[in-house]
Design a protein around this motif. Structure first.
Motif, PDB file in Angstrom:
ATOM      1  N   PHE A  99      45.379 -10.899  53.809  1.00 61.27           N
ATOM      2  CA  PHE A  99      44.023 -11.141  54.286  1.00 61.27           C
ATOM      3  C   PHE A  99      43.236  -9.840  54.378  1.00 61.27           C
ATOM      4  CE2 PHE A  99      41.069 -12.154  57.950  1.00 61.27           C
ATOM      5  CZ  PHE A  99      40.227 -12.967  57.201  1.00 61.27           C
ATOM      6  N   TRP A 100      42.220  -9.712  53.536  1.00 59.81           N
ATOM      7  CA  TRP A 100      41.352  -8.530  53.460  1.00 59.81           C
ATOM      8  C   TRP A 100      42.137  -7.240  53.232  1.00 59.81           C
ATOM      9  CZ3 TRP A 100      37.153  -9.221  57.848  1.00 59.81           C
ATOM     10  CH2 TRP A 100      36.462 -10.413  57.643  1.00 59.81           C
ATOM     11  N   GLY A 101      43.374  -7.365  52.762  1.00 55.38           N
ATOM     12  CA  GLY A 101      44.190  -6.190  52.508  1.00 55.38           C
ATOM     13  C   GLY A 101      44.661  -5.485  53.767  1.00 55.38           C
ATOM     14  N   MET A 102      44.557  -6.160  54.925  1.00 53.03           N
ATOM     15  CA  MET A 102      44.927  -5.527  56.189  1.00 53.03           C
ATOM     16  C   MET A 102      46.417  -5.714  56.466  1.00 53.03           C
ATOM     17  SD  MET A 102      41.664  -6.327  58.673  1.00 53.03           S
ATOM     18  CE  MET A 102      41.903  -8.089  58.635  1.00 53.03           C
ATOM     19  N   GLN A 103      46.989  -4.743  57.125  1.00 51.62           N
ATOM     20  CA  GLN A 103      48.393  -4.772  57.496  1.00 51.62           C
ATOM     21  C   GLN A 103      48.515  -4.880  59.016  1.00 51.62           C
ATOM     22  OE1 GLN A 103      50.926  -4.652  54.962  1.00 51.62           O
ATOM     23  NE2 GLN A 103      49.027  -5.089  53.853  1.00 51.62           N
ATOM     24  N   GLY A 104      49.734  -5.089  59.492  1.00 51.25           N
ATOM     25  CA  GLY A 104      49.946  -5.148  60.936  1.00 51.25           C
ATOM     26  C   GLY A 104      51.277  -5.777  61.283  1.00 51.25           C
ATOM     27  N   GLU A 105      51.515  -5.884  62.579  1.00 51.61           N
ATOM     28  CA  GLU A 105      52.756  -6.470  63.095  1.00 51.61           C
ATOM     29  C   GLU A 105      52.657  -7.990  63.025  1.00 51.61           C
ATOM     30  OE1 GLU A 105      54.905  -6.930  67.435  1.00 51.61           O
ATOM     31  OE2 GLU A 105      53.788  -5.068  67.016  1.00 51.61           O
ATOM     32  N   CYS A 106      53.532  -8.613  62.235  1.00 52.97           N
ATOM     33  CA  CYS A 106      53.441 -10.045  61.969  1.00 52.97           C
ATOM     34  C   CYS A 106      54.636 -10.789  62.545  1.00 52.97           C
ATOM     35  CB  CYS A 106      53.355 -10.292  60.460  1.00 52.97           C
ATOM     36  SG  CYS A 106      53.211 -12.039  60.005  1.00 52.97           S
ATOM     37  N   GLN A 107      54.380 -11.999  62.992  1.00 52.21           N
ATOM     38  CA  GLN A 107      55.449 -12.884  63.437  1.00 52.21           C
ATOM     39  C   GLN A 107      55.183 -14.289  62.916  1.00 52.21           C
ATOM     40  OE1 GLN A 107      54.700 -12.124  67.657  1.00 52.21           O
ATOM     41  NE2 GLN A 107      54.093 -14.273  67.963  1.00 52.21           N
ATOM     42  N   VAL A 108      56.250 -15.069  62.751  1.00 50.16           N
ATOM     43  CA  VAL A 108      56.110 -16.433  62.246  1.00 50.16           C
ATOM     44  C   VAL A 108      56.079 -17.393  63.421  1.00 50.16           C
ATOM     45  CG1 VAL A 108      57.142 -18.242  60.831  1.00 50.16           C
ATOM     46  CG2 VAL A 108      57.259 -15.844  60.086  1.00 50.16           C
ATOM     47  N   GLU A 109      55.020 -18.200  63.477  1.00 48.60           N
ATOM     48  CA  GLU A 109      54.846 -19.203  64.515  1.00 48.60           C
ATOM     49  C   GLU A 109      55.085 -20.591  63.925  1.00 48.60           C
ATOM     50  OE1 GLU A 109      53.758 -19.087  67.929  1.00 48.60           O
ATOM     51  OE2 GLU A 109      54.324 -16.974  67.769  1.00 48.60           O
ATOM     52  N   ALA A 110      55.795 -21.420  64.649  1.00 49.70           N
ATOM     53  CA  ALA A 110      56.033 -22.804  64.219  1.00 49.70           C
ATOM     54  C   ALA A 110      54.986 -23.713  64.839  1.00 49.70           C
ATOM     55  CB  ALA A 110      57.438 -23.248  64.625  1.00 49.70           C
ATOM     56  N   VAL A 111      54.324 -24.497  63.988  1.00 48.45           N
ATOM     57  CA  VAL A 111      53.385 -25.512  64.443  1.00 48.45           C
ATOM     58  C   VAL A 111      53.917 -26.839  63.893  1.00 48.45           C
ATOM     59  CG1 VAL A 111      51.004 -26.313  64.474  1.00 48.45           C
ATOM     60  CG2 VAL A 111      51.485 -23.855  64.378  1.00 48.45           C
ATOM     61  N   GLY A 112      54.705 -27.533  64.689  1.00 48.88           N
ATOM     62  CA  GLY A 112      55.425 -28.684  64.162  1.00 48.88           C
ATOM     63  C   GLY A 112      56.401 -28.205  63.109  1.00 48.88           C
ATOM     64  N   ALA A 113      56.340 -28.797  61.921  1.00 51.00           N
ATOM     65  CA  ALA A 113      57.205 -28.365  60.822  1.00 51.00           C
ATOM     66  C   ALA A 113      56.605 -27.210  60.028  1.00 51.00           C
ATOM     67  CB  ALA A 113      57.472 -29.548  59.891  1.00 51.00           C
TER      68      ALA A 113
END
Length: 280
Positions: free
Chosen positions: A200-214
């Motif tokens: 997204f817009w070439g931006m970097q950062g600390e990422c985590q995976v969130e579960a929304v249902g499946a």
């Protein structure tokens, strides 16, 4: 010595001096032929050098006179007519004519951009407002609500578009913003949630995976050096449509910031999956 004696002495000196060799017609013709041959050889060499330099793509050519010819602007590539003549025009607008640039200013794609704007305004949480631009909006201030439909590429004969909306979100004296960007199915963006989020817009950062249902949503919870936005979520629907939802406590440098972000991380992830942003 009188005048007569002087004249006699001069005649003896002239008689004793060596006479020049007689003029030879054959020698003169031979010298002329040799000079002409040298000129022809020089021109032939110059012509060969010019051909070699042209084939090699060099810019300078020497002449027999010692002059140097150099085309303006350095080496010039030979244009490929087929490449320029077959350049694909921008997609056609509602009038049937190609657009002026990537942005749609009327028609169904433009309408999708407006729809996305309305949907983003509708999800502004309680306790916040989504102010509209005043009629006399200063030219140096960021607009409070924007939307855009933009042609991205043609893949397998299908035109792909993206839709972007930014909405100012206010609470008290502070103003931040919420941004949503949607990409048509068929896009070449990554599939893995965090790899997708970092596109997204070439931006970097600390990422985590969130579960929304499946569903698995990549959420950058803390940006890197690029602080245009504070958090953003990314989700690829099963049909390939990609949705980015972002938020920031700051709209621009001219307004105070919000004291906190409008959405929590789980709420931001849920918005990325929300069918209201699933444009088709």
């Amino acid at each position: 010595m009188n005048g007569e004696d002087l004249r006699e002495a001069l005649r003896r000196e002239m008689a004793d001096a060596a006479s020049p060799p007689p003029l030879s017609t054959a020698a003169a013709l031979d010298a002329g032929r040799r000079a002409r041959s040298r000129r022809r050889t020089a021109w032939a060499c110059a012509g060969s050098a010019a051909v070699v330099l042209a084939v090699a793509g060099l810019a300078a050519v020497g002449t027999p006179k010692g002059d140097v010819y150099q085309p303006a602007g350095g080496p010039q590539a030979i244009p490929n007519p087929s490449a320029s003549d077959t350049k694909k025009p921008w997609p056609a607008g509602p009038d049937g004519q190609p657009q002026e640039d990537r942005t749609a200013r009327a028609g169904s794609k433009y309408d999708q951009g407006i729809r996305l704007l309305d949907e983003v305004v509708s999800v502004v949480p309680a306790g916040y407002t989504a102010p509209e631009d005043p009629a006399n909006q200063p030219a140096d201030q960021r607009t409070l609500r924007t939307h855009q439909a933009q042609f991205e590429d043609t893949v397998n004969g299908v035109d792909l578009w993206s839709y972007l909306t930014s909405v100012a979100v206010a609470q008290g004296q502070g103003t931040g913003r919420v941004v949503v960007e949607v990409h048509d199915a068929g896009n070449q963006l990554p599939t893995e949630p965090c790899a997708l989020a970092r596109q997204f817009w070439g931006m970097q950062g600390e990422c985590q995976v969130e579960a929304v249902g499946a569903a698995k949503v990549g959420v950058v919870v803390r940006p890197g050096d690029d602080d245009r936005l504070d958090q953003w979520a990314a989700y690829r629907h099963p049909d390939g449509v990609v949705v980015f939802v972002a938020q920031s406590t700051k709209l621009d440098e001219t307004r105070p910031e919000l004291t906190e972000l409008p959405f929590s991380v789980p709420q931001l992830a849920a918005l990325a999956v929300d069918e209201r942003f699933h444009l088709r």
